[in-house]
Design a protein around this motif. Structure first.
Motif, PDB file in Angstrom:
ATOM      1  N   ASN A   1       5.115  -0.253 -14.025  1.00 18.94           N
ATOM      2  CA  ASN A   1       3.756   0.274 -13.884  1.00 18.94           C
ATOM      3  C   ASN A   1       3.509   1.532 -14.709  1.00 18.94           C
ATOM      4  O   ASN A   1       2.406   1.727 -15.232  1.00 18.94           O
ATOM      5  N   THR A   2       4.519   2.386 -14.806  1.00 18.44           N
ATOM      6  CA  THR A   2       4.288   3.709 -15.385  1.00 18.44           C
ATOM      7  C   THR A   2       4.992   3.940 -16.719  1.00 18.44           C
ATOM      8  O   THR A   2       4.527   4.755 -17.528  1.00 18.44           O
ATOM      9  N   GLY A   3       6.117   3.282 -16.943  1.00 20.41           N
ATOM     10  CA  GLY A   3       6.914   3.555 -18.135  1.00 20.41           C
ATOM     11  C   GLY A   3       7.606   4.899 -18.082  1.00 20.41           C
ATOM     12  O   GLY A   3       8.155   5.364 -19.090  1.00 20.41           O
TER      13      GLY A   3
ATOM     14  N   VAL B   1       3.987  10.138  -9.465  1.00 22.73           N
ATOM     15  CA  VAL B   1       3.346  10.327 -10.766  1.00 22.73           C
ATOM     16  C   VAL B   1       2.534  11.612 -10.796  1.00 22.73           C
ATOM     17  O   VAL B   1       2.560  12.370 -11.772  1.00 22.73           O
ATOM     18  N   SER B   2       1.826  11.893  -9.706  1.00 14.70           N
ATOM     19  CA  SER B   2       0.989  13.096  -9.661  1.00 14.70           C
ATOM     20  C   SER B   2       1.827  14.372  -9.648  1.00 14.70           C
ATOM     21  O   SER B   2       1.366  15.435 -10.066  1.00 14.70           O
TER      22      SER B   2
ATOM     23  N   SER C   1       0.828  -1.204   0.000  1.00 14.21           N
ATOM     24  CA  SER C   1       0.000   0.000   0.000  1.00 14.21           C
ATOM     25  C   SER C   1       0.863   1.255   0.000  1.00 14.21           C
ATOM     26  O   SER C   1       0.596   2.215  -0.725  1.00 14.21           O
ATOM     27  N   LYS C   2       1.917   1.244   0.808  1.00 16.45           N
ATOM     28  CA  LYS C   2       2.811   2.401   0.862  1.00 16.45           C
ATOM     29  C   LYS C   2       3.554   2.568  -0.457  1.00 16.45           C
ATOM     30  O   LYS C   2       3.797   3.685  -0.915  1.00 16.45           O
ATOM     31  N   SER C   3       3.929   1.429  -1.058  1.00 19.20           N
ATOM     32  CA  SER C   3       4.590   1.492  -2.351  1.00 19.20           C
ATOM     33  C   SER C   3       3.704   2.147  -3.386  1.00 19.20           C
ATOM     34  O   SER C   3       4.139   3.009  -4.148  1.00 19.20           O
ATOM     35  N   SER C   4       2.437   1.735  -3.421  1.00 26.31           N
ATOM     36  CA  SER C   4       1.492   2.341  -4.357  1.00 26.31           C
ATOM     37  C   SER C   4       1.298   3.820  -4.049  1.00 26.31           C
ATOM     38  O   SER C   4       1.194   4.650  -4.956  1.00 26.31           O
ATOM     39  N   GLY C   5       1.256   4.154  -2.757  1.00 29.52           N
ATOM     40  CA  GLY C   5       1.093   5.553  -2.374  1.00 29.52           C
ATOM     41  C   GLY C   5       2.254   6.407  -2.849  1.00 29.52           C
ATOM     42  O   GLY C   5       2.058   7.514  -3.358  1.00 29.52           O
TER      43      GLY C   5
ATOM     44  N   THR D   1       7.014  15.960 -13.581  1.00 33.50           N
ATOM     45  CA  THR D   1       7.144  17.003 -14.597  1.00 33.50           C
ATOM     46  C   THR D   1       7.813  16.413 -15.825  1.00 33.50           C
ATOM     47  O   THR D   1       8.896  15.829 -15.724  1.00 33.50           O
ATOM     48  N   GLU D   2       7.178  16.543 -16.967  1.00 32.98           N
ATOM     49  CA  GLU D   2       7.724  15.966 -18.184  1.00 32.98           C
ATOM     50  C   GLU D   2       9.098  16.556 -18.472  1.00 32.98           C
ATOM     51  O   GLU D   2       9.324  17.752 -18.334  1.00 32.98           O
ATOM     52  N   GLY D   3      10.018  15.681 -18.861  1.00 36.64           N
ATOM     53  CA  GLY D   3      11.382  16.108 -19.128  1.00 36.64           C
ATOM     54  C   GLY D   3      12.307  15.878 -17.955  1.00 36.64           C
ATOM     55  O   GLY D   3      13.523  16.035 -18.092  1.00 36.64           O
ATOM     56  N   SER D   4      11.750  15.493 -16.812  1.00 36.96           N
ATOM     57  CA  SER D   4      12.560  15.207 -15.632  1.00 36.96           C
ATOM     58  C   SER D   4      12.483  13.710 -15.322  1.00 36.96           C
ATOM     59  O   SER D   4      11.728  12.971 -15.941  1.00 36.96           O
TER      60      SER D   4
END
Length: 811
Positions: free
Chosen positions: A670-672, A646-647, A636-640, A650-653
């Motif tokens: 999970n995210t790529g 992710v939220s 759960s903490k990992s997902s958090g 910033t694109e490019g970082s």
């Protein structure tokens, strides 16, 4: 009626002419079932490679350089060809775990067919079919075929090279030898120097059995080696010549060179055992603190909880254990109160030890996603579940001590050596006077398989470091020699012409004795597997005796059939265990204890967790429940944390920067998104310097930095110190973790409360049953010492096998 008879007349000749293809097809289907059935239970398999496949499918540059992360900062520590195959499979079928594992499953099955082809041509169809069946039922073959390591792809390529070698010798044409050399070079680009283990057998067989003059043999051999080297090092040369600033850093190296990777981490270190991953190889190790394999076994790595030792469960257990008044108070309690309190304290200590000492008792695997190391099978003298040495861990506990008898130890025997003695007997039964001027094709083929088996046997007996699934490199040799040997021993048994007539029963008795020794160490298997083995073996021996007195072909055939059933019963069951259950996906192995190490919801198979008392069973159940709850919280903490990053991405970082690849592997899957593990797999890569860090921070490319409590081999103290001094520590409660302040207060409260409770108990109770109290106190003291040792060695606060981490923000 006439039509039916005509149909039968057509069918019977067809069956007679093609029966071997029907049987081979059934064996192929059986092999693929073992290799691929219920493969989705393994999730993404080894997450280190799964994350790399995700990154490789995002750009051609990542694909070519086998980049671990989407930003292409660090590569993986393997050559490209096997991973390219997996990436292509994913591009065709989509990013699924089964799509990554499919190439290995297919390679295992096609290798099974190749074993038949290479055997049947020289020794007949029955020998080919038996060899193919033995290969399909070799436990380590099934294990490697169900994993996204690339060993089965290598075996397939080497078997193809072997076919071309034999064709070159038979025809006298060099081009087939050169094609064989090409395939060995391709094998090098799957598992590097592991492919070269076949070269001694190639050289011996070609120099002795090729039909050309000796000078031409040497010339052909030299040209072949040039081809091998050219193909082998083609990719490595391109990578090393490519500007290092424009490609990924080569993982597990100190100077960013593939050639160093070839000679070091994937070369000499495998032989000497030095410099390998901490604790894994028995060498000195680069790692310092041994890495948690959590993030590499199909499960999300446990993400930061900020503190290393403030988990409330650990605080309660440790406060009870380390209270200075605890032992004194226990000695003053009455028997009932004392036993209750000591039992509670012991349970807490056991639970705490199970969490703290992640290397001794790895966390339980959670449904469907890989085994998280599982709980290693407890190996006694025979390596079974009767206590003693652990068999599922790392380093020497996984492969044992180097010696000529290493392959006969149960920890390795159960993976590969079931029919090793049968293969040796197969070689012996062919021994005859050799006329060097009239060497035969059969002698050529036997010399090849015997030489390859000797090479691999020597390596696995004395090498300083390898994992058990590497043993699949011995599977083709054992399968061919055992299959050929059984048929030859059967023929000699019927002829009754020499001492060779006794090799069939001798082989059966010797093989069954060794198999009985291995199976006997698993208590529950004695009630059903041993009887199957014993009944069929006795039936075979009885029929052999009857046939010796009154020879009949049907009797000898049935006797040999019973022999095959008896010697394959145990390896069949061992091969079934990784199919029914999920084995460790980083260091996979087959073992009956796998059924007692997971929470898959699959019904237990016979032979698991057999010899422990009810008390031990209850203790293990409580420990498992505690670990399951802890793992659930960690997930759960990992997902958090992942959602938080992710939220705020910033694109490019970079999504986040961490030291070790297993810390960010699940995030990449999970995210790529470009999570950067600057230390690579071992945590010791030099891909990031302090100046480069400052530059990337200034450019806004590094925003979040994750400092892992589990450490790494070559921790760059400059980088870590800079991050701690110049970045802001984020409160873990923002992504589902536990605040440092809260944990500290809870720990102090628990300690004070426990101390007061013990002091009150000591005032009210009297001393009775001092013998029992002394025993309990000794156990408390031992458990307390274990906890103290765990704290001193830096293992406290592990959640799901990983230390808690700290997330920092560069503003």
């Amino acid at each position: 009626m006439q039509k039916l008879e005509n149909s039968n007349n057509k069918f019977l000749p067809l069956l007679k002419n093609y029966w071997h293809l029907i049987v081979l097809t059934l064996i192929g289907i059986l092999s693929f079932w073992f290799n691929f059935y219920a493969i989705s239970k393994y999730g993404y398999g080894n997450e280190y490679y799964a994350a790399a496949i995700k990154s490789m499918t995002l750009s051609f540059k990542n694909f070519f350089f086998v980049a671990f992360d989407p930003a292409g900062m660090v590569s993986v520590d393997k050559p490209p060809l096997g991973l390219w195959t997996q990436a292509i499979s994913v591009l065709v079928f989509g990013y699924h775990g089964w799509a990554m594992l499919l190439p290995q499953a297919l390679a295992g099955t096609v290798s099974c067919i190749m074993v038949y082809i290479l055997t049947a041509k020289y020794f007949g169809r029955p020998a080919g079919l038996i060899s193919s069946l033995i290969f399909a039922l070799t436990p380590v073959v099934v294990v490697a075929s169900r994993n996204n390591t690339m060993d089965m792809q290598l075996i397939f390529v080497l078997l193809v090279a072997t076919w071309f070698l034999f064709k070159s010798i038979n025809t006298g044409k060099w081009r087939y030898l050169f094609i064989a050399a090409l395939f060995i070079g391709l094998g090098f680009n799957i598992k590097m120097l592991q492919a070269y283990t076949i070269l001694p057998a190639f050289a011996i067989v070609y120099l002795f059995f090729a039909k050309e003059k000796l000078i031409k043999r040497f010339a052909a051999g030299i040209i072949s080696m040039i081809i091998v080297v050219a193909v082998s090092f083609s990719w490595a040369t391109v990578v090393d010549l490519y500007p290092s600033s424009q490609r990924p850093y080569v993982d597990s190296t100190s100077n960013n060179s593939v050639f160093e990777l070839i000679l070091g981490h994937n070369g000499l270190e495998r032989i000497t055992g030095q410099g390998t991953t901490g604790g894994m190889g028995g060498g000195s190790g680069k790692m310092g603190t041994p890495p948690s394999m959590n993030g590499e076994n199909g499960n999300p790595p446990s993400m930061p909880n900020q503190n290393n030792s403030n988990n409330s469960t650990n605080s309660n257990a440790n406060s009870n254990t380390f209270n200075p008044n605890n032992n004194q108070n226990n000695s003053n309690n009455n028997q009932t109160t004392n036993n209750t309190q000591n039992s509670s304290s012991n349970n807490a200590n056991q639970s705490t030890n199970g969490q703290n000492n992640s290397m001794g008792n790895p966390p339980q695997m959670q449904g469907g996603q890989g085994n998280n190391m599982g709980t290693p099978p407890e190996m006694g003298k025979g390596g079974g579940p009767n206590g003693g040495q652990q068999g599922g861990g790392m380093g020497s506990s996984e492969i044992g001590t180097a010696s000529i008898a290493r392959l006969w130890s149960t920890n390795l025997y159960g993976q590969i050596s079931w029919l090793l003695l049968t293969a040796i007997c197969g070689i012996i039964v062919f021994i005859r006077k050799i006329n060097l001027k009239k060497l035969t094709e059969k002698q050529c083929v036997l010399a090849f398989w015997g030489s390859w088996l000797a090479t691999m046997g020597a390596f696995f007996s004395f090498a300083g470091f390898y994992h058990r699934y590497y043993l699949c490199m011995m599977a083709p040799e054992i399968a061919v020699l055992a299959g050929v040997g059984i048929v030859k021993m059967y023929e000699e048994f019927r002829l009754k012409a020499s001492w060779r007539q006794f090799m069939l029963p001798i082989s059966l008795v010797g093989t069954m004795a060794l198999q009985f020794k291995c199976v006997w160490s698993y208590t529950a298997l004695r009630s059903w597997l041993l009887p199957i083995m014993a009944v069929t073996a006795i039936a075979s021996l009885v029929l052999m005796a009857v046939n010796y007195i009154k020879p009949k072909k049907i009797i000898s055939l049935v006797a040999t059939g019973f022999m095959i059933v008896s010697i394959l019963a145990a390896p069949f069951y061992w091969s079934l265990t990784p199919v029914m259950y999920v084995t460790n996906t980083t260091m996979p192995y087959a073992d009956p204890n796998l059924g007692s190490q997971n929470n898959m919801g699959v019904p237990n198979m016979p032979g698991v967790s057999s010899s422990k008392s009810n008390t031990t069973s209850n203790t293990n159940t409580n420990s498992t429940n505690t670990k399951s709850r802890t793992k659930s919280k960690a997930t759960s903490k990992s997902s958090g944390l992942e959602n938080y990053l992710v939220s705020n991405y910033t694109e490019g970082s970079f999504l986040v920067v961490a030291q070790r690849s297993n810390t960010v592997a699940q995030m990449i899957i999970n995210t790529g998104l470009p999570a950067y593990a600057y230390g690579g797999f071992l945590g010791s890569d030099n891909s990031l310097t302090l100046d480069k860090l400052k530059e990337l921070v200034k450019e806004g490319k590094i925003t979040y930095f994750l400092i892992s409590g589990e450490g790494g081999g070559n921790e760059n103290s400059e980088i870590i110190s800079y991050v701690k001094q110049h970045a802001t520590l984020i409160d873990p409660t923002e992504y589902g973790g536990t605040s440092t302040k809260t944990n500290t207060q809870n720990s102090n409260t628990n300690i004070n409360s426990t101390s007061k409770s013990n002091n009150t108990s000591s005032t009210q109770n009297t001393t009775t049953n001092q013998s029992n109290n002394s025993t309990q106190n000794n156990e408390n003291s031992q458990n307390g010492q274990k906890n103290q040792n765990n704290q001193n060695s830096g293992f406290q606060g592990h959640v799901g096998g990983m230390s808690e981490d700290s997330l920092y923000l560069f503003k």
